[in-house]
Design a protein around this motif. Structure first.
Motif, PDB file in Angstrom:
ATOM      1  N   ASP A  96      26.937  32.842  48.630  1.00 50.08           N
ATOM      2  CA  ASP A  96      27.212  31.489  49.099  1.00 50.08           C
ATOM      3  C   ASP A  96      28.677  31.115  48.852  1.00 50.08           C
ATOM      4  N   LEU A  97      29.160  31.362  47.641  1.00 51.12           N
ATOM      5  CA  LEU A  97      30.555  31.045  47.320  1.00 51.12           C
ATOM      6  C   LEU A  97      31.512  31.848  48.177  1.00 51.12           C
ATOM      7  N   ALA A  98      31.224  33.133  48.356  1.00 54.58           N
ATOM      8  CA  ALA A  98      32.125  33.977  49.147  1.00 54.58           C
ATOM      9  C   ALA A  98      32.192  33.494  50.594  1.00 54.58           C
ATOM     10  N   ARG A  99      31.039  33.110  51.151  1.00 57.94           N
ATOM     11  CA  ARG A  99      31.021  32.613  52.530  1.00 57.94           C
ATOM     12  C   ARG A  99      31.802  31.307  52.655  1.00 57.94           C
ATOM     13  N   ARG A 100      31.596  30.396  51.702  1.00 59.82           N
ATOM     14  CA  ARG A 100      32.321  29.122  51.761  1.00 59.82           C
ATOM     15  C   ARG A 100      33.821  29.344  51.584  1.00 59.82           C
ATOM     16  N   LEU A 101      34.170  30.234  50.699  1.00 63.50           N
ATOM     17  CA  LEU A 101      35.581  30.520  50.476  1.00 63.50           C
ATOM     18  C   LEU A 101      36.219  31.057  51.751  1.00 63.50           C
ATOM     19  N   ALA A 102      35.532  31.960  52.431  1.00 62.41           N
ATOM     20  CA  ALA A 102      36.058  32.510  53.676  1.00 62.41           C
ATOM     21  C   ALA A 102      36.187  31.426  54.748  1.00 62.41           C
ATOM     22  N   ALA A 103      35.121  30.637  54.924  1.00 62.88           N
ATOM     23  CA  ALA A 103      35.113  29.632  55.986  1.00 62.88           C
ATOM     24  C   ALA A 103      36.113  28.517  55.729  1.00 62.88           C
ATOM     25  N   ASN A 104      36.200  28.050  54.478  1.00 58.84           N
ATOM     26  CA  ASN A 104      37.038  26.893  54.178  1.00 58.84           C
ATOM     27  C   ASN A 104      38.508  27.222  54.061  1.00 58.84           C
ATOM     28  N   THR A 105      38.846  28.464  53.753  1.00 59.49           N
ATOM     29  CA  THR A 105      40.261  28.827  53.624  1.00 59.49           C
ATOM     30  C   THR A 105      40.768  29.664  54.785  1.00 59.49           C
ATOM     31  N   GLY A 106      39.891  29.993  55.753  1.00 58.54           N
ATOM     32  CA  GLY A 106      40.317  30.813  56.873  1.00 58.54           C
ATOM     33  C   GLY A 106      40.810  32.177  56.431  1.00 58.54           C
ATOM     34  N   SER A 107      40.032  32.820  55.563  1.00 58.93           N
ATOM     35  CA  SER A 107      40.450  34.088  54.968  1.00 58.93           C
ATOM     36  C   SER A 107      39.363  35.146  55.121  1.00 58.93           C
ATOM     37  N   VAL A 108      39.787  36.391  55.176  1.00 53.56           N
ATOM     38  CA  VAL A 108      38.883  37.501  54.917  1.00 53.56           C
ATOM     39  C   VAL A 108      38.660  37.536  53.402  1.00 53.56           C
ATOM     40  N   VAL A 109      37.423  37.544  52.982  1.00 47.46           N
ATOM     41  CA  VAL A 109      37.104  37.571  51.556  1.00 47.46           C
ATOM     42  C   VAL A 109      36.489  38.923  51.210  1.00 47.46           C
ATOM     43  N   VAL A 110      37.036  39.548  50.186  1.00 46.67           N
ATOM     44  CA  VAL A 110      36.545  40.838  49.699  1.00 46.67           C
ATOM     45  C   VAL A 110      35.886  40.578  48.346  1.00 46.67           C
ATOM     46  N   SER A 111      34.556  40.536  48.332  1.00 47.38           N
ATOM     47  CA  SER A 111      33.807  40.222  47.117  1.00 47.38           C
ATOM     48  C   SER A 111      33.528  41.512  46.348  1.00 47.38           C
ATOM     49  N   VAL A 112      33.773  41.480  45.035  1.00 47.58           N
ATOM     50  CA  VAL A 112      33.755  42.692  44.214  1.00 47.58           C
ATOM     51  C   VAL A 112      32.527  42.703  43.306  1.00 47.58           C
ATOM     52  N   ASP A 113      31.750  43.771  43.372  1.00 44.67           N
ATOM     53  CA  ASP A 113      30.614  43.966  42.472  1.00 44.67           C
ATOM     54  C   ASP A 113      31.101  44.773  41.265  1.00 44.67           C
ATOM     55  N   TYR A 114      31.882  44.111  40.411  1.00 42.04           N
ATOM     56  CA  TYR A 114      32.509  44.798  39.281  1.00 42.04           C
ATOM     57  C   TYR A 114      31.483  45.101  38.184  1.00 42.04           C
ATOM     58  N   ARG A 115      31.827  46.046  37.318  1.00 39.59           N
ATOM     59  CA  ARG A 115      30.939  46.426  36.222  1.00 39.59           C
ATOM     60  C   ARG A 115      30.811  45.282  35.203  1.00 39.59           C
ATOM     61  N   LEU A 116      29.601  45.186  34.613  1.00 40.47           N
ATOM     62  CA  LEU A 116      29.270  44.071  33.733  1.00 40.47           C
ATOM     63  C   LEU A 116      29.069  44.540  32.297  1.00 40.47           C
ATOM     64  N   ALA A 117      29.388  43.631  31.367  1.00 45.42           N
ATOM     65  CA  ALA A 117      29.046  43.817  29.967  1.00 45.42           C
ATOM     66  C   ALA A 117      27.559  43.460  29.787  1.00 45.42           C
ATOM     67  N   PRO A 118      26.909  43.945  28.743  1.00 41.07           N
ATOM     68  CA  PRO A 118      27.453  44.739  27.634  1.00 41.07           C
ATOM     69  C   PRO A 118      27.553  46.229  27.917  1.00 41.07           C
ATOM     70  N   GLU A 119      26.937  46.692  29.034  1.00 38.93           N
ATOM     71  CA  GLU A 119      27.016  48.118  29.334  1.00 38.93           C
ATOM     72  C   GLU A 119      28.454  48.573  29.536  1.00 38.93           C
ATOM     73  N   HIS A 120      29.260  47.685  30.118  1.00 38.75           N
ATOM     74  CA  HIS A 120      30.659  48.002  30.422  1.00 38.75           C
ATOM     75  C   HIS A 120      31.533  46.852  29.918  1.00 38.75           C
ATOM     76  N   PRO A 121      31.905  46.851  28.651  1.00 40.53           N
ATOM     77  CA  PRO A 121      32.724  45.759  28.114  1.00 40.53           C
ATOM     78  C   PRO A 121      34.150  45.801  28.642  1.00 40.53           C
ATOM     79  N   CYS A 122      34.942  44.808  28.233  1.00 39.38           N
ATOM     80  CA  CYS A 122      36.355  44.746  28.598  1.00 39.38           C
ATOM     81  C   CYS A 122      37.023  46.091  28.290  1.00 39.38           C
ATOM     82  N   PRO A 123      37.836  46.635  29.210  1.00 39.67           N
ATOM     83  CA  PRO A 123      38.362  46.029  30.440  1.00 39.67           C
ATOM     84  C   PRO A 123      37.733  46.568  31.723  1.00 39.67           C
ATOM     85  N   ALA A 124      36.488  47.038  31.697  1.00 38.62           N
ATOM     86  CA  ALA A 124      35.908  47.694  32.866  1.00 38.62           C
ATOM     87  C   ALA A 124      35.920  46.793  34.099  1.00 38.62           C
TER      88      ALA A 124
END
Length: 310
Positions: A96-124
């Motif tokens: 939802d946020l990515a779609r609104r960001l794209a529509a409201n700012t007139g941008s291509v939005v590249v949403s990242v499924d980055y690694r999460l803690a605790p399995e992958h702590p900082c700086p993963a």
């Protein structure tokens, strides 16, 4: 103490009556986050699922590219990092946020499924977002974007990652758009106490998130990879190297002062910064635009600020 706009109170009352994030444990919190936020409209956009190889060869990073209909090429782009305290969040719960960001700012939005803690702590997670920023600039022709107008965006913990990635990337980043950034691992600001029991995010939640992201506390709070506010050890570049930045903060939010402090630090360093503050809004309020007029109005303000910053 500032009180919530009644419209936000009504919207929050419609949420299930559930414990705080930290009381659910990692898996329970992830299940709840997916249930609560994998809904909503956000606006039409063409989406493409891709993966980006990690530089160390350790697998690949899933991404979702959003292109609003009718957007001319080459278009501006924003690499988006979702919120969730570095522990929660998926491409779907951020849709939802990515779609609104794209529509409201007139941008291509590249949403990242980055690694999460605790399995992958900082700086993963930070490494993943930085790699995708560099990939987006390098893949500008294929994406139909302008390599000189690739910015970053993020929500809460994702705003932390976006701000740091803008400094660390070996490419020029044109803009940063940060929603209620989570940038103080010490929890030392007045708002952390004033709004310790705020709706949707509490101080106890923040303490839990930071501890997991810090590898159960093994990473010191002054590690420069933890926060764009830190310059300890010389790894983080000076604030003056940050791109023009738009910071959104909410008044009834333990992270209120995090965003204000970061905006002030950028301003002191001579960086162009627009700070949009909404005193009677809670953390995460931009996700409530379907039901709360004030949140929809804030998206209009954001669009104006982004246009002026480009």
């Amino acid at each position: 103490m500032t009180e919530l706009d009644p419209a936000y109170e009504r919207a929050i009352d419609d949420f299930p009556d559930v414990p705080e994030w930290h009381e659910l444990g990692v898996e329970g919190a992830r299940e709840l986050e997916a249930e609560l936020f994998s809904r909503g409209s956000g606006g039409p956009a063409e989406t493409t699922e891709l993966t980006v190889a990690r530089l160390d060869g350790d697998g690949s990073i899933p991404i979702r590219v959003y292109r609003p209909s009718g957007l001319e090429e080459p278009a501006p782009a924003l690499v988006f990092a979702h919120g969730g305290g570095f522990v929660l969040g998926t491409l779907d719960s951020a849709d939802d946020l990515a779609r609104r960001l794209a529509a409201n700012t007139g941008s291509v939005v590249v949403s990242v499924d980055y690694r999460l803690a605790p399995e992958h702590p900082c700086p993963a997670g930070l490494d993943d977002v930085t790699v995708v920023v560099e990939w987006t600039v390098g893949s500008a022709d294929e994406l139909g974007v302008d390599p000189g107008r690739v910015g970053v965006a993020g929500s809460s913990a994702g705003a932390n990652l976006a701000a740091l990635a803008a400094r660390r990337a070996e490419v020029s980043v044109s803009l940063a758009v940060l929603f209620y950034p989570m940038v103080d691992p010490t929890l030392g600001s007045a708002s952390h106490e004033e709004h310790a029991d705020a709706p949707l995010l509490t101080r106890a939640d923040l303490d839990w998130f930071w501890r997991l992201y810090r590898d159960d506390g093994a990473i010191p709070v002054d590690d420069p990879r933890l926060s764009p506010l830190s310059t300890v050890g010389g790894e983080a570049r000076p604030f003056a190297d940050s791109p023009p930045t738009v910071v959104v903060t909410a008044g009834v939010d333990p992270l209120r002062d995090d965003g204000a402090r970061y905006a002030d630090a950028l301003d002191d360093a001579g960086v162009s910064v627009e700070h949009l503050h909404y005193p009677d809004a809670p953390h995460g309020f931009l996700s409530l635009a379907d039901t709360v007029p004030g949140a929809a109005d804030a998206w209009d303000d954001l669009a104006t600020a982004v246009l002026a910053s480009r």
